[in-house]
Write a protein that holds these residues in place. Structure first.
Motif, PDB file in Angstrom:
ATOM      1  N   VAL A  24       2.317  -0.462  38.670  1.00 25.36           N
ATOM      2  CA  VAL A  24       3.613  -0.212  39.294  1.00 25.36           C
ATOM      3  C   VAL A  24       4.529  -1.431  39.150  1.00 25.36           C
ATOM      4  O   VAL A  24       5.711  -1.301  38.845  1.00 25.36           O
ATOM      5  CB  VAL A  24       3.434   0.186  40.781  1.00 25.36           C
ATOM      6  CG1 VAL A  24       4.761   0.216  41.510  1.00 25.36           C
ATOM      7  CG2 VAL A  24       2.755   1.538  40.868  1.00 25.36           C
ATOM      8  N   ALA A  25       3.982  -2.633  39.344  1.00 28.09           N
ATOM      9  CA  ALA A  25       4.790  -3.846  39.228  1.00 28.09           C
ATOM     10  C   ALA A  25       5.337  -4.012  37.815  1.00 28.09           C
ATOM     11  O   ALA A  25       6.529  -4.300  37.633  1.00 28.09           O
ATOM     12  CB  ALA A  25       3.956  -5.065  39.623  1.00 28.09           C
ATOM     13  N   TRP A  26       4.502  -3.820  36.812  1.00 30.29           N
ATOM     14  CA  TRP A  26       4.971  -3.928  35.437  1.00 30.29           C
ATOM     15  C   TRP A  26       5.978  -2.833  35.114  1.00 30.29           C
ATOM     16  O   TRP A  26       6.918  -3.054  34.352  1.00 30.29           O
ATOM     17  CB  TRP A  26       3.814  -3.890  34.451  1.00 30.29           C
ATOM     18  CG  TRP A  26       3.084  -5.184  34.336  1.00 30.29           C
ATOM     19  CD1 TRP A  26       1.788  -5.415  34.693  1.00 30.29           C
ATOM     20  CD2 TRP A  26       3.589  -6.435  33.854  1.00 30.29           C
ATOM     21  NE1 TRP A  26       1.470  -6.730  34.463  1.00 30.29           N
ATOM     22  CE2 TRP A  26       2.556  -7.381  33.945  1.00 30.29           C
ATOM     23  CE3 TRP A  26       4.824  -6.843  33.364  1.00 30.29           C
ATOM     24  CZ2 TRP A  26       2.716  -8.704  33.550  1.00 30.29           C
ATOM     25  CZ3 TRP A  26       4.977  -8.169  32.979  1.00 30.29           C
ATOM     26  CH2 TRP A  26       3.936  -9.083  33.069  1.00 30.29           C
ATOM     27  N   SER A  27       5.803  -1.672  35.689  1.00 33.21           N
ATOM     28  CA  SER A  27       6.748  -0.585  35.452  1.00 33.21           C
ATOM     29  C   SER A  27       8.104  -0.887  36.062  1.00 33.21           C
ATOM     30  O   SER A  27       9.142  -0.524  35.505  1.00 33.21           O
ATOM     31  CB  SER A  27       6.199   0.723  36.018  1.00 33.21           C
ATOM     32  OG  SER A  27       5.026   1.082  35.349  1.00 33.21           O
ATOM     33  N   PHE A  28       8.119  -1.557  37.213  1.00 33.97           N
ATOM     34  CA  PHE A  28       9.390  -1.948  37.811  1.00 33.97           C
ATOM     35  C   PHE A  28      10.136  -2.917  36.896  1.00 33.97           C
ATOM     36  O   PHE A  28      11.357  -2.874  36.805  1.00 33.97           O
ATOM     37  CB  PHE A  28       9.170  -2.608  39.176  1.00 33.97           C
ATOM     38  CG  PHE A  28       9.095  -1.641  40.321  1.00 33.97           C
ATOM     39  CD1 PHE A  28       8.850  -0.302  40.141  1.00 33.97           C
ATOM     40  CD2 PHE A  28       9.269  -2.089  41.614  1.00 33.97           C
ATOM     41  CE1 PHE A  28       8.780   0.582  41.198  1.00 33.97           C
ATOM     42  CE2 PHE A  28       9.211  -1.221  42.685  1.00 33.97           C
ATOM     43  CZ  PHE A  28       8.965   0.116  42.474  1.00 33.97           C
ATOM     44  N   LEU A  29       9.395  -3.780  36.222  1.00 33.29           N
ATOM     45  CA  LEU A  29      10.017  -4.732  35.301  1.00 33.29           C
ATOM     46  C   LEU A  29      10.372  -4.072  33.964  1.00 33.29           C
ATOM     47  O   LEU A  29      11.186  -4.597  33.216  1.00 33.29           O
ATOM     48  CB  LEU A  29       9.084  -5.916  35.055  1.00 33.29           C
ATOM     49  CG  LEU A  29       8.837  -6.815  36.249  1.00 33.29           C
ATOM     50  CD1 LEU A  29       7.797  -7.874  35.902  1.00 33.29           C
ATOM     51  CD2 LEU A  29      10.127  -7.487  36.695  1.00 33.29           C
ATOM     52  N   GLY A  30       9.740  -2.959  33.669  1.00 34.39           N
ATOM     53  CA  GLY A  30      10.025  -2.247  32.427  1.00 34.39           C
ATOM     54  C   GLY A  30       9.334  -2.842  31.218  1.00 34.39           C
ATOM     55  O   GLY A  30       9.763  -2.623  30.083  1.00 34.39           O
ATOM     56  N   VAL A  31       8.288  -3.637  31.440  1.00 37.60           N
ATOM     57  CA  VAL A  31       7.581  -4.285  30.345  1.00 37.60           C
ATOM     58  C   VAL A  31       6.132  -3.793  30.358  1.00 37.60           C
ATOM     59  O   VAL A  31       5.372  -4.134  31.245  1.00 37.60           O
ATOM     60  CB  VAL A  31       7.613  -5.822  30.508  1.00 37.60           C
ATOM     61  CG1 VAL A  31       6.893  -6.488  29.365  1.00 37.60           C
ATOM     62  CG2 VAL A  31       9.031  -6.322  30.654  1.00 37.60           C
ATOM     63  N   ALA A  52       2.355   4.812  45.108  1.00 34.16           N
ATOM     64  CA  ALA A  52       2.515   3.367  44.975  1.00 34.16           C
ATOM     65  C   ALA A  52       3.931   3.019  44.521  1.00 34.16           C
ATOM     66  O   ALA A  52       4.506   2.019  44.973  1.00 34.16           O
ATOM     67  CB  ALA A  52       1.495   2.809  43.999  1.00 34.16           C
ATOM     68  N   GLY A  53       4.501   3.822  43.661  1.00 34.33           N
ATOM     69  CA  GLY A  53       5.880   3.594  43.216  1.00 34.33           C
ATOM     70  C   GLY A  53       6.875   3.742  44.349  1.00 34.33           C
ATOM     71  O   GLY A  53       7.814   2.943  44.481  1.00 34.33           O
ATOM     72  N   ILE A  54       6.690   4.748  45.178  1.00 31.66           N
ATOM     73  CA  ILE A  54       7.580   4.948  46.324  1.00 31.66           C
ATOM     74  C   ILE A  54       7.437   3.800  47.313  1.00 31.66           C
ATOM     75  O   ILE A  54       8.436   3.267  47.815  1.00 31.66           O
ATOM     76  CB  ILE A  54       7.302   6.314  46.987  1.00 31.66           C
ATOM     77  CG1 ILE A  54       7.748   7.442  46.045  1.00 31.66           C
ATOM     78  CG2 ILE A  54       7.998   6.422  48.338  1.00 31.66           C
ATOM     79  CD1 ILE A  54       7.332   8.815  46.486  1.00 31.66           C
ATOM     80  N   ILE A  55       6.208   3.392  47.593  1.00 28.33           N
ATOM     81  CA  ILE A  55       5.987   2.263  48.506  1.00 28.33           C
ATOM     82  C   ILE A  55       6.598   0.990  47.930  1.00 28.33           C
ATOM     83  O   ILE A  55       7.235   0.216  48.644  1.00 28.33           O
ATOM     84  CB  ILE A  55       4.483   2.089  48.785  1.00 28.33           C
ATOM     85  CG1 ILE A  55       3.976   3.263  49.623  1.00 28.33           C
ATOM     86  CG2 ILE A  55       4.195   0.770  49.493  1.00 28.33           C
ATOM     87  CD1 ILE A  55       2.470   3.333  49.746  1.00 28.33           C
ATOM     88  N   GLY A  56       6.423   0.774  46.621  1.00 26.23           N
ATOM     89  CA  GLY A  56       7.014  -0.398  45.977  1.00 26.23           C
ATOM     90  C   GLY A  56       8.530  -0.395  46.050  1.00 26.23           C
ATOM     91  O   GLY A  56       9.151  -1.431  46.290  1.00 26.23           O
ATOM     92  N   ALA A  57       9.145   0.767  45.860  1.00 25.32           N
ATOM     93  CA  ALA A  57      10.600   0.865  45.937  1.00 25.32           C
ATOM     94  C   ALA A  57      11.085   0.585  47.355  1.00 25.32           C
ATOM     95  O   ALA A  57      12.100  -0.110  47.551  1.00 25.32           O
ATOM     96  CB  ALA A  57      11.053   2.253  45.483  1.00 25.32           C
ATOM     97  N   ILE A  58      10.383   1.107  48.345  1.00 25.55           N
ATOM     98  CA  ILE A  58      10.764   0.859  49.743  1.00 25.55           C
ATOM     99  C   ILE A  58      10.646  -0.623  50.070  1.00 25.55           C
ATOM    100  O   ILE A  58      11.544  -1.204  50.698  1.00 25.55           O
ATOM    101  CB  ILE A  58       9.913   1.725  50.692  1.00 25.55           C
ATOM    102  CG1 ILE A  58      10.295   3.202  50.546  1.00 25.55           C
ATOM    103  CG2 ILE A  58      10.072   1.270  52.140  1.00 25.55           C
ATOM    104  CD1 ILE A  58       9.371   4.163  51.245  1.00 25.55           C
ATOM    105  N   LEU A  59       9.552  -1.248  49.645  1.00 25.11           N
ATOM    106  CA  LEU A  59       9.393  -2.689  49.879  1.00 25.11           C
ATOM    107  C   LEU A  59      10.487  -3.494  49.186  1.00 25.11           C
ATOM    108  O   LEU A  59      11.013  -4.461  49.747  1.00 25.11           O
ATOM    109  CB  LEU A  59       8.015  -3.153  49.405  1.00 25.11           C
ATOM    110  CG  LEU A  59       6.837  -2.729  50.256  1.00 25.11           C
ATOM    111  CD1 LEU A  59       5.527  -3.124  49.584  1.00 25.11           C
ATOM    112  CD2 LEU A  59       6.924  -3.338  51.641  1.00 25.11           C
ATOM    113  N   PHE A  60      10.854  -3.113  47.976  1.00 25.43           N
ATOM    114  CA  PHE A  60      11.917  -3.787  47.239  1.00 25.43           C
ATOM    115  C   PHE A  60      13.242  -3.689  47.996  1.00 25.43           C
ATOM    116  O   PHE A  60      13.965  -4.685  48.146  1.00 25.43           O
ATOM    117  CB  PHE A  60      12.041  -3.177  45.848  1.00 25.43           C
ATOM    118  CG  PHE A  60      13.119  -3.793  45.004  1.00 25.43           C
ATOM    119  CD1 PHE A  60      12.967  -5.069  44.496  1.00 25.43           C
ATOM    120  CD2 PHE A  60      14.268  -3.087  44.719  1.00 25.43           C
ATOM    121  CE1 PHE A  60      13.956  -5.639  43.711  1.00 25.43           C
ATOM    122  CE2 PHE A  60      15.261  -3.645  43.947  1.00 25.43           C
ATOM    123  CZ  PHE A  60      15.110  -4.919  43.438  1.00 25.43           C
TER     124      PHE A  60
END
Length: 74
Positions: A24-31, A52-60
């Motif tokens: 998920v973290a690497w996907s947020f960076l797009g790499v 995990a993506g939804i939780i990551g977006a909320i945390l961001f």
């Protein structure tokens, strides 16, 4: 009946959670490397990735709001 059919070792579960967070973290960076993407697609559960993506977006968003709040000073 096989006792191990539904049980996962704790280390494998821990590794999959770490792998999920990394994906998920690497996907947020797009790499992402294609091999890593294909490996994640084969090993990780799609609903777990979505959650995990939804939780990551909320945390961001929360972190951004906290930074803005600290800078504005209100």
């Amino acid at each position: 009946m096989n006792e191990e059919s539904g049980a996962r070792p704790a280390k494998a579960k821990k590794n999959s959670v770490l792998q999920l967070v990394k994906a998920v973290a690497w996907s947020f960076l797009g790499v992402r490397k294609r091999a890593d993407l294909e490996s994640d697609a084969a090993q990780l559960h799609p609903l777990a990735l979505i959650a995990a993506g939804i939780i990551g977006a909320i945390l961001f968003i929360v972190v951004l709001l906290l930074i803005v709040h600290a800078v504005v000073g209100k």
